[in-house]
Design a protein around this motif. Structure first.
Motif, PDB file in Angstrom:
ATOM      1  N   PRO A 235     -18.512 112.101 -12.863  1.00 41.70           N
ATOM      2  CA  PRO A 235     -18.209 113.374 -12.582  1.00 41.70           C
ATOM      3  C   PRO A 235     -19.107 113.824 -11.587  1.00 41.70           C
ATOM      4  CG  PRO A 235     -18.104 112.970 -14.712  1.00 41.70           C
ATOM      5  CD  PRO A 235     -18.478 111.875 -14.263  1.00 41.70           C
ATOM      6  N   GLN A 236     -18.989 114.716 -10.632  1.00 44.56           N
ATOM      7  CA  GLN A 236     -20.045 115.333  -9.765  1.00 44.56           C
ATOM      8  C   GLN A 236     -21.047 115.700 -10.728  1.00 44.56           C
ATOM      9  OE1 GLN A 236     -17.747 118.563  -7.915  1.00 44.56           O
ATOM     10  NE2 GLN A 236     -16.826 117.104  -6.326  1.00 44.56           N
TER      11      GLN A 236
ATOM     12  N   THR B  69     -15.013 110.941  -8.411  1.00 47.54           N
ATOM     13  CA  THR B  69     -14.346 111.223  -9.811  1.00 47.54           C
ATOM     14  C   THR B  69     -13.235 110.377  -9.674  1.00 47.54           C
ATOM     15  OG1 THR B  69     -12.916 113.098  -8.874  1.00 47.54           O
ATOM     16  CG2 THR B  69     -14.905 113.741  -9.693  1.00 47.54           C
TER      17      THR B  69
ATOM     18  N   ASN C 169      -6.858 112.079  -7.519  1.00 53.73           N
ATOM     19  CA  ASN C 169      -7.343 113.467  -7.960  1.00 53.73           C
ATOM     20  C   ASN C 169      -9.056 113.346  -8.008  1.00 53.73           C
ATOM     21  OD1 ASN C 169      -6.952 115.843  -9.593  1.00 53.73           O
ATOM     22  ND2 ASN C 169      -6.609 115.048 -11.408  1.00 53.73           N
ATOM     23  N   GLU C 170      -9.530 113.226  -6.808  1.00 52.63           N
ATOM     24  CA  GLU C 170     -10.780 113.303  -6.358  1.00 52.63           C
ATOM     25  C   GLU C 170     -11.191 114.842  -6.427  1.00 52.63           C
ATOM     26  OE1 GLU C 170     -13.928 112.030  -5.857  1.00 52.63           O
ATOM     27  OE2 GLU C 170     -14.584 114.137  -5.187  1.00 52.63           O
ATOM     28  N   ALA C 171     -12.370 115.155  -7.263  1.00 55.75           N
ATOM     29  CA  ALA C 171     -12.441 116.758  -7.181  1.00 55.75           C
ATOM     30  C   ALA C 171     -12.665 117.550  -5.770  1.00 55.75           C
ATOM     31  CB  ALA C 171     -13.738 116.751  -8.140  1.00 55.75           C
TER      32      ALA C 171
END
Lengths: 319, 319
Positions: B174-175, B114, B280-282
């Motif tokens: 996004p995932q 992300t 800010n990787e989910a």
């Protein structure tokens, strides 16, 4: 026995985390609880509630069933339905429904999306009070409005159970990510809504002459192989192009075989361009929705709408 | 008894869906299986394998334990560890490990993030063959390289169990979302790697004079309240700014109270700017990582690296 509630006059309900992996609204609520001075309530009594705490803790959209498709009266009344999310829907209504212990008249439900929807409103149906509030907000901030109606496969939205209610939808942001700019946009919309509800409570709701509505026409699934698995993805020319019109023949999907699938309206659809929304939203894959199509319409604002919201807002409690 | 395998000479392994909610790599693999002509293998024998089918089916990063932190030899050898993802790690090695039934010498592991990492390579440690392949790819495509080393809290990466292996990391996406442009970038990197491995097999690996490496220094967690919950989010000036240097005093986080937290290097850190990655990787929230910091370094390319890869690639099987 539950303790008595002193503040039995209705307030404004702000719900976030109705979907547990949409974390920007819950982040805002947590900040406003810790620092109440960071939210301008415009003099209104406001309840800040996490919609689905169990799903939030699990960082999942829902536990057993999409909470924001679980507010169907028939479903809620069925004693044999005991999914955790349906139980939560009943609990939210018992707590903060219009006839709840700590009642609310207006519900603002905060959502985020992986689609490039920007800062927008989603409304369900054409209730006068919703239209008045949406029109006033569009007049002030210029937000687009997605009117999601006449869709038998998508029902049971939370805000429909309150006399007035809108969804604030902000994106793009991945599931599970808190993005400061998305939070800022959301707060801007929430505070503008409070300010307009406070104005309506004073009997002075400003309205535009016209309202721009993106009216739901239908949704499109990805092309699929015979075994049901997707045979194509969204065409790169459509990614992040929510609210931008497409015409028949425009590229829509890109197949495993490299072939472009063009947009072809179904025979029963009105002709002319259509405006895609919720383009490639991560959560809608399981619903068989690659994007939804709308028609952009300019509606005259009916003065009865504001009268209805003013009548409703007169019952709101001050802070 | 398992059936005998005819093709016992080692191939190139391409793994996707090592994390089950990173769906762009698996989408590519499915397309290449259905339409083999859509992938230029550069004359090499290639195995296309879904890393974690159970997690893919659940659209979750992993089932019990991050598969891409489960390739630690001690963990794999521990008969008491029976998490499903560890079992899958053992299975992948039994099938396609260097001593597996259908062995592979090189592993290319396809990931998405992300974070706005663009199209890049991640490598673990400084194995000569990895460095040679990364240098050759950077010479051809200019991709940045994140050297994730000396991080005791992050170990057990898949590619470390093959004699040569790199991660292709592409974002932001996004995932749970397949994005055609992310897929295109990934395919570009994979085909370039095949072409370079084929060249190495012929004894002709092109190398640049220098290699730009972003060397891992450490990771930063969000500021937290006393109860452990996050007290701040990434500052909006840092969002989507992977690979862009920051200096002490630059805004880093934004608190619930509205206060900006500036970047302050720890006392033991080398001075000068640092380059954030995986911002800010989910998926890293649960690991307590808001971003990682690197130093950008220019390394002379050692001719021994290419010799090592050429020696290794001579054992690769042709298609």
């Amino acid at each position: 026995m539950l303790p008595p509630i002193a503040d039995a006059h209705p307030a404004v309900l702000v719900v976030a985390g109705t979907h547990g992996n949409e974390r920007n609204g819950p982040w805002l609520l947590e900040g406003w609880r810790r620092h109440p001075e960071r939210l301008d309530r415009a003099g209104l009594a406001v309840h800040l509630v996490d919609g689905n705490p169990g799903a939030l803790a699990a960082n999942r959209r829902y536990l057993d069933r999409d909470l924001n498709r679980s507010f169907d009266p028939v479903l809620l009344a069925d004693p044999e339905r005991c999914e955790r999310d349906i139980a939560r829907a009943r609990e939210l209504l018992a707590l903060h429904g219009p006839a709840g212990r700590s009642p609310c008249l207006v519900a603002i439900d905060l959502h985020s999306t992986t689609a490039a929807m920007g800062n927008c409103l989603v409304m369900y149906g054409r209730r006068p009070a919703d239209l008045a509030l949406a029109a006033a907000l569009q007049r002030q901030l210029g937000l687009p409005i997605y009117l999601h109606e006449a869709d038998p496969s998508q029902t049971g939205y939370l805000v429909e159970r309150w006399p007035c209610g809108l969804v604030v939808e902000v994106g793009p942001v991945p599931q599970g990510v808190v993005n400061a700019a998305i939070c800022r946009s959301t707060q801007l919309a929430v505070e503008a809504l409070f300010s307009l509800l406070a104005a309506a409570r004073r009997g002075q709701l400003p309205q535009p002459e016209r309202l721009v509505v993106h009216r739901h026409l239908g949704s499109l699934d990805l092309p699929r192989h015979g075994d049901g698995s997707p045979a194509a993805v969204l065409h790169p020319l459509r990614q992040h192009r929510d609210w931008q019109p497409i015409a028949p023949g425009d590229p829509l999907f890109l197949g495993h075989d490299g072939r472009t699938h063009a947009y072809a309206p179904p025979p029963d659809r009105e002709t002319g361009p259509v405006w895609p929304v919720f383009v490639n939203e991560a959560a809608y894959g399981e619903k068989g929705i690659a994007l939804s199509l709308t028609r952009r319409e300019l509606w005259p604002v009916n003065p009865d709408w504001a009268r209805e919201l003013v009548r409703l807002a007169a019952g709101l409690r001050g802070a």
